[in-house]
Scaffold this motif. Structure first.
Motif, mmCIF file in Angstrom:
data_model
loop_
_atom_site.group_PDB
_atom_site.id
_atom_site.type_symbol
_atom_site.label_atom_id
_atom_site.label_comp_id
_atom_site.label_asym_id
_atom_site.label_seq_id
_atom_site.Cartn_x
_atom_site.Cartn_y
_atom_site.Cartn_z
ATOM 1 N N TYR B 35 0.847 -1.183 0.000
ATOM 2 C CA TYR B 35 0.000 0.000 0.000
ATOM 3 C C TYR B 35 0.885 1.236 0.000
ATOM 4 N N LYS B 36 0.343 2.331 -0.550
ATOM 5 C CA LYS B 36 1.037 3.615 -0.530
ATOM 6 C C LYS B 36 0.159 4.621 0.207
ATOM 7 N N GLN B 37 0.782 5.395 1.081
ATOM 8 C CA GLN B 37 0.055 6.428 1.807
ATOM 9 C C GLN B 37 0.763 7.756 1.575
ATOM 10 N N ARG B 38 0.083 8.655 0.882
ATOM 11 C CA ARG B 38 0.645 9.985 0.669
ATOM 12 C C ARG B 38 0.565 10.771 1.967
ATOM 13 N N PRO B 39 1.416 11.787 2.140
ATOM 14 C CA PRO B 39 1.345 12.610 3.359
ATOM 15 C C PRO B 39 -0.061 13.164 3.558
ATOM 16 N N GLY B 40 -0.620 12.930 4.740
ATOM 17 C CA GLY B 40 -1.965 13.398 5.055
ATOM 18 C C GLY B 40 -3.075 12.562 4.452
ATOM 19 N N GLY B 41 -2.715 11.496 3.756
ATOM 20 C CA GLY B 41 -3.728 10.683 3.095
ATOM 21 C C GLY B 41 -3.945 9.348 3.775
ATOM 22 N N HIS B 42 -4.651 8.470 3.080
ATOM 23 C CA HIS B 42 -4.939 7.154 3.617
ATOM 24 C C HIS B 42 -4.263 6.095 2.748
ATOM 25 N N PRO B 43 -4.077 4.891 3.275
ATOM 26 C CA PRO B 43 -3.418 3.850 2.474
ATOM 27 C C PRO B 43 -4.210 3.516 1.223
ATOM 28 N N VAL B 44 -3.498 3.346 0.124
ATOM 29 C CA VAL B 44 -4.094 2.969 -1.148
ATOM 30 C C VAL B 44 -3.409 1.706 -1.639
ATOM 31 N N PHE B 45 -4.228 0.724 -1.959
ATOM 32 C CA PHE B 45 -3.722 -0.577 -2.419
ATOM 33 C C PHE B 45 -2.919 -0.420 -3.702
ATOM 34 N N LEU B 46 -1.750 -1.084 -3.724
ATOM 35 C CA LEU B 46 -0.944 -1.113 -4.942
ATOM 36 C C LEU B 46 -1.024 -2.481 -5.611
ATOM 37 N N ILE B 47 -0.752 -3.532 -4.821
ATOM 38 C CA ILE B 47 -0.662 -4.856 -5.438
ATOM 39 C C ILE B 47 -0.712 -5.944 -4.388
ATOM 40 N N GLN B 48 -1.047 -7.147 -4.825
ATOM 41 C CA GLN B 48 -0.956 -8.329 -3.982
ATOM 42 C C GLN B 48 -0.100 -9.372 -4.701
ATOM 43 N N LEU B 49 0.818 -9.982 -3.957
ATOM 44 C CA LEU B 49 1.650 -11.059 -4.473
ATOM 45 C C LEU B 49 1.285 -12.335 -3.743
ATOM 46 N N VAL B 50 1.182 -13.421 -4.492
ATOM 47 C CA VAL B 50 0.720 -14.686 -3.907
ATOM 48 C C VAL B 50 1.699 -15.830 -4.143
ATOM 49 N N LYS B 51 2.292 -15.870 -5.320
ATOM 50 C CA LYS B 51 3.105 -17.029 -5.700
ATOM 51 C C LYS B 51 4.577 -16.840 -5.338
ATOM 52 N N SER B 52 5.207 -17.928 -4.972
ATOM 53 C CA SER B 52 6.632 -17.933 -4.687
ATOM 54 C C SER B 52 7.408 -17.413 -5.892
ATOM 55 N N GLY B 53 8.318 -16.453 -5.645
ATOM 56 C CA GLY B 53 9.148 -15.924 -6.712
ATOM 57 C C GLY B 53 8.446 -14.983 -7.674
ATOM 58 N N GLU B 54 7.215 -14.609 -7.342
ATOM 59 C CA GLU B 54 6.425 -13.770 -8.239
ATOM 60 C C GLU B 54 7.039 -12.395 -8.413
ATOM 61 N N VAL B 55 6.993 -11.890 -9.638
ATOM 62 C CA VAL B 55 7.444 -10.535 -9.956
ATOM 63 C C VAL B 55 6.334 -9.861 -10.743
ATOM 64 N N LYS B 56 5.936 -8.683 -10.272
ATOM 65 C CA LYS B 56 4.908 -7.925 -10.984
ATOM 66 C C LYS B 56 5.392 -6.500 -11.192
ATOM 67 N N LYS B 57 5.022 -5.931 -12.314
ATOM 68 C CA LYS B 57 5.438 -4.558 -12.621
ATOM 69 C C LYS B 57 4.227 -3.682 -12.849
ATOM 70 N N GLN B 58 4.332 -2.448 -12.358
ATOM 71 C CA GLN B 58 3.352 -1.416 -12.628
ATOM 72 C C GLN B 58 4.155 -0.188 -13.023
ATOM 73 N N LYS B 59 4.281 0.041 -14.317
ATOM 74 C CA LYS B 59 5.042 1.169 -14.838
ATOM 75 C C LYS B 59 6.453 1.166 -14.233
ATOM 76 N N ARG B 60 6.796 2.138 -13.419
ATOM 77 C CA ARG B 60 8.147 2.210 -12.856
ATOM 78 C C ARG B 60 8.299 1.396 -11.563
ATOM 79 N N LEU B 61 7.243 0.762 -11.103
ATOM 80 C CA LEU B 61 7.288 -0.010 -9.861
ATOM 81 C C LEU B 61 7.410 -1.490 -10.168
#
Lengths: 117, 110
Positions: B35-61
């Protein structure tokens, strides 16, 4: 659509008073969670509802804290005899029912900042 | 339940530099969420990983889940000022409540 809403956004109270914090989850979300977050810390789990019932209340710190969700939608977190240590941001989150896409993702509200003087 | 440990607690970078935060658990995880929380904000879901060795990309992340499912990392390439905030990893407790780490707070100077 509308996200999770929480009221009030800020609450200032005096030590020993009773407070109620309200959470309106996303429509159709069956799971609802309460967390509290102190400065510099991650959210700390308090209680989880699945529908109307509290499925897990293991995070409630003591019996001054209680939460209800009588109709399976809106939830109220109630704190009796508030103490200065209760000051924190109280976050509510909801998630869709199991089996639907994103069912494991939690959608957080903006929080209620509680200050106990 | 067991907490997840995050390092570093704080990281300051110049815009354009890369950033990585690490999440570690002493027990095997069924999944890990970020999750990402901006200053003064609330947590926002980014991603969930489940599998061993899993790699996921979201643009620069780029998110990774370790082979032993005891650690995870989030890597941001070429940070921007919009990346500022606190990044939390969280594990599911009994598939329901989230147990959060203390987070890594990222600041970026331009």
């Amino acid at each position: 659509g509308a996200g999770v809403s929480q009221t009030p956004s800020n609450k200032v109270t005096e030590k020993g008073k009773y407070v109620e914090l309200r959470c309106d989850p996303i429509s159709g979300h069956t799971a609802l969670y309460w967390y509290r977050q102190s400065l510099g810390q991650g959210p700390e789990f308090l209680i989880y509802f699945q529908g109307t019932g509290a499925a897990d209340d293991s995070g409630l710190p003591n019996d001054r804290f209680f939460a209800v969700r009588p109709e399976g939608s809106v939830s109220t977190l109630k704190i009796q005899r508030t103490e200065r240590g209760d000051s924190a941001v109280y976050l509510c989150a909801s998630s869709p029912k199991t089996g639907t896409p994103s069912y494991n993702e939690q959608f957080f509200g903006p929080g209620t900042r509680l200050t106990v003087l | 339940g067991q907490q997840v440990m995050q390092i570093p607690q704080y990281q300051h970078v110049q815009e354009g530099e890369d950033f990585t935060t690490y999440c570690n658990s002493s027990t095997t995880l069924s999944n890990i969420q970020w999750y990402k929380q901006r200053p003064g904000g609330h947590p926002v879901f980014l991603i969930q990983l489940v599998k061993s060795g899993e790699v996921k990309k979201q643009k620069r992340l780029t998110f990774q889940f370790g082979e032993a499912k005891k650690n995870s990392s989030l890597h941001i390439t070429a940070t921007q000022t919009t990346d500022v905030g606190t990044y939390f990893c969280a594990r599911n407790q009994a598939g329901t409540a989230l147990i959060f780490g203390k987070g890594t707070t990222l600041s970026v100077s331009s």
